[in-house]
Scaffold this motif. Structure first.
Motif, mmCIF file in Angstrom:
data_model
loop_
_atom_site.group_PDB
_atom_site.id
_atom_site.type_symbol
_atom_site.label_atom_id
_atom_site.label_comp_id
_atom_site.label_asym_id
_atom_site.label_seq_id
_atom_site.Cartn_x
_atom_site.Cartn_y
_atom_site.Cartn_z
ATOM 1 N N LEU A 34 0.822 -1.207 0.000
ATOM 2 C CA LEU A 34 0.000 0.000 0.000
ATOM 3 C C LEU A 34 0.860 1.263 0.000
ATOM 4 O O LEU A 34 0.368 2.362 0.205
ATOM 5 C CB LEU A 34 -0.923 -0.002 1.222
ATOM 6 N N GLY A 35 2.148 1.083 -0.250
ATOM 7 C CA GLY A 35 3.080 2.194 -0.319
ATOM 8 C C GLY A 35 3.519 2.479 -1.737
ATOM 9 O O GLY A 35 2.854 2.078 -2.704
ATOM 10 N N PRO A 36 4.637 3.154 -1.905
ATOM 11 C CA PRO A 36 5.147 3.478 -3.245
ATOM 12 C C PRO A 36 5.596 2.232 -3.998
ATOM 13 O O PRO A 36 5.837 1.180 -3.394
ATOM 14 C CB PRO A 36 6.319 4.416 -2.951
ATOM 15 N N PRO A 37 5.735 2.319 -5.328
ATOM 16 C CA PRO A 37 6.074 1.148 -6.145
ATOM 17 C C PRO A 37 7.316 0.404 -5.707
ATOM 18 O O PRO A 37 7.348 -0.823 -5.744
ATOM 19 C CB PRO A 37 6.243 1.750 -7.553
ATOM 20 N N GLN A 38 8.368 1.130 -5.279
ATOM 21 C CA GLN A 38 9.603 0.430 -4.904
ATOM 22 C C GLN A 38 9.417 -0.415 -3.661
ATOM 23 O O GLN A 38 10.034 -1.470 -3.514
ATOM 24 C CB GLN A 38 10.763 1.418 -4.726
ATOM 25 N N GLN A 39 8.561 0.015 -2.747
ATOM 26 C CA GLN A 39 8.271 -0.803 -1.579
ATOM 27 C C GLN A 39 7.451 -2.024 -1.966
ATOM 28 O O GLN A 39 7.719 -3.132 -1.507
ATOM 29 C CB GLN A 39 7.517 0.020 -0.525
ATOM 30 N N GLN A 58 -0.723 4.642 -6.584
ATOM 31 C CA GLN A 58 0.604 4.599 -5.972
ATOM 32 C C GLN A 58 1.351 5.912 -6.151
ATOM 33 O O GLN A 58 2.477 6.060 -5.713
ATOM 34 C CB GLN A 58 1.420 3.436 -6.537
ATOM 35 N N THR A 59 0.721 6.887 -6.786
ATOM 36 C CA THR A 59 1.301 8.221 -6.924
ATOM 37 C C THR A 59 0.258 9.240 -6.519
ATOM 38 O O THR A 59 -0.947 8.996 -6.628
ATOM 39 C CB THR A 59 1.746 8.488 -8.374
ATOM 40 N N LEU A 101 5.732 10.240 3.368
ATOM 41 C CA LEU A 101 6.895 11.035 2.979
ATOM 42 C C LEU A 101 8.000 10.136 2.449
ATOM 43 O O LEU A 101 8.149 8.998 2.892
ATOM 44 C CB LEU A 101 7.437 11.808 4.183
ATOM 45 N N ASN A 102 8.802 10.656 1.519
ATOM 46 C CA ASN A 102 9.935 9.871 1.027
ATOM 47 C C ASN A 102 11.073 9.918 2.043
ATOM 48 O O ASN A 102 10.992 10.587 3.074
ATOM 49 C CB ASN A 102 10.380 10.350 -0.356
ATOM 50 N N ASP A 103 12.149 9.186 1.762
ATOM 51 C CA ASP A 103 13.251 9.064 2.707
ATOM 52 C C ASP A 103 13.900 10.403 3.046
ATOM 53 O O ASP A 103 14.415 10.595 4.146
ATOM 54 C CB ASP A 103 14.306 8.088 2.172
#
Length: 328
Positions: free
Chosen positions: A51-56, A80-81, A260-262
């Protein structure tokens, strides 16, 4: 609760096998079972990653991912965006005039106070204190809820609670309760805002990411049935009209704030509102629900992360059906 009754809602929160030879004459289908790898087991981290961003999402075992996705019943289309257009904040206070698209956008991209709380959750490294400091210190006593006092039923963790300082946060959580009730039937979840059915959720900070989320529980006190639900749940079950049926599979509802991103400078994933289908043939039932609560289909908030507060949306108005939100 009849449709003709005036509704007033308020929000309260509660704080290898070895090298030994196998006989050549042994048929293949009789080979030792231990030579077969067990199926991969799902975790709540896998669920949150999907349920997070594509890379996860890409980090989750493909078999597990496919099975978990089959158990997701989204109450707003899953993206996802982040969407390019935001819902108007003013629409949060006008539920009768909201369009379906506006509701979707409020889930994907909540108002700024909600985003700020989500940012605090991540920036603090998942510190519950960051959320506690957003609460108004004024203590509110939880009043009688639909005759619960007479039944000696205590619905909340404590007999008192708080509200968020920013009323937009309280309004948004009320919005989530109402949206789950309104959209639930679209995925087979019929719930009512009552002390036996749907009135609470658990606000948590997700493991590793610190993502803000709420795990809601519906069908909290099903009626005792010696055949279908032979479980005595105490005083709060007395008088329940909630039938135990297949809808119990859908009692866990998950909201996730945008992520939030890293670098903590940009939003990497939009908000999510999803019903988690725990039917007995599915991976959620098999891997994520403890065996001792299989009958109740309960996912536990502690498995998702650090639990911060409980949010309770309670009918405290008797015949006039006034609802209040308590944070306990």
């Amino acid at each position: 609760m009849g449709s003709s009754l005036p509704l007033k809602f308020a929000l309260f929160f509660s704080l290898s096998l070895g090298a030994a030879a196998v006989p050549l004459s042994l048929p293949r289908n009789l080979s030792p079972k231990s030579s077969r790898s067990p199926p991969p087991k799902a975790t709540t981290t896998d669920l949150l990653s999907l349920l997070g961003p594509p890379q996860q999402a890409a980090s989750v075992n493909s078999v597990v991912a496919q099975q978990l996705r089959s158990c997701f019943k989204f109450l707003a289309p899953f993206n996802q965006t982040l969407p390019t257009r935001r819902a108007l904040i003013s629409q949060l206070n006008a539920p009768l005039t909201r369009t379906s698209e506006e509701i979707d956008h409020l889930i994907w991209s909540p108002p700024p106070p909600v985003l700020e709380l989500a940012r605090l959750a991540v920036d603090s490294g998942g510190d519950p204190g960051a959320i506690h400091r957003a609460l108004d210190p004024t203590i509110i006593t939880v009043p009688d809820v639909e005759g619960s006092n007479e039944d000696r039923c205590e619905l909340t963790r404590y007999p008192y609670g708080w509200r968020f300082i920013d009323e937009a946060l309280n309004s948004y959580i009320e919005f989530l309760f109402k949206t789950i009730v309104e959209r639930g039937p679209e995925v087979g979840l019929n719930v009512s805002l009552s002390r036996y059915d749907f009135f609470h959720g658990h606000l948590f900070l997700a493991k590793e990411s610190g993502r803000l989320g709420i795990l809601f529980h519906a069908k909290e006190y099903p009626a005792y049935d010696k055949e279908l639900f032979p479980c005595n749940m105490g005083y709060c079950q007395v008088g329940s009209n909630v039938a135990y049926d297949d809808s119990m599979n859908l009692r866990n509802i998950l909201w996730l704030a945008p992520l939030l991103n890293d670098s903590r400078k940009a939003w990497e994933a939009p908000g999510v509102l999803v019903v988690l289908d725990a039917h007995p043939e599915g991976i959620i039932y098999r891997d994520l629900i403890p065996e001792y609560v299989h009958i109740a289909r309960t996912l536990y908030e502690d498995d998702f992360g650090e639990v911060v507060v409980d949010v309770n949306y309670l009918n405290v108005g008797g015949e006039t059906s006034k609802f209040q939100l308590f944070v306990c």
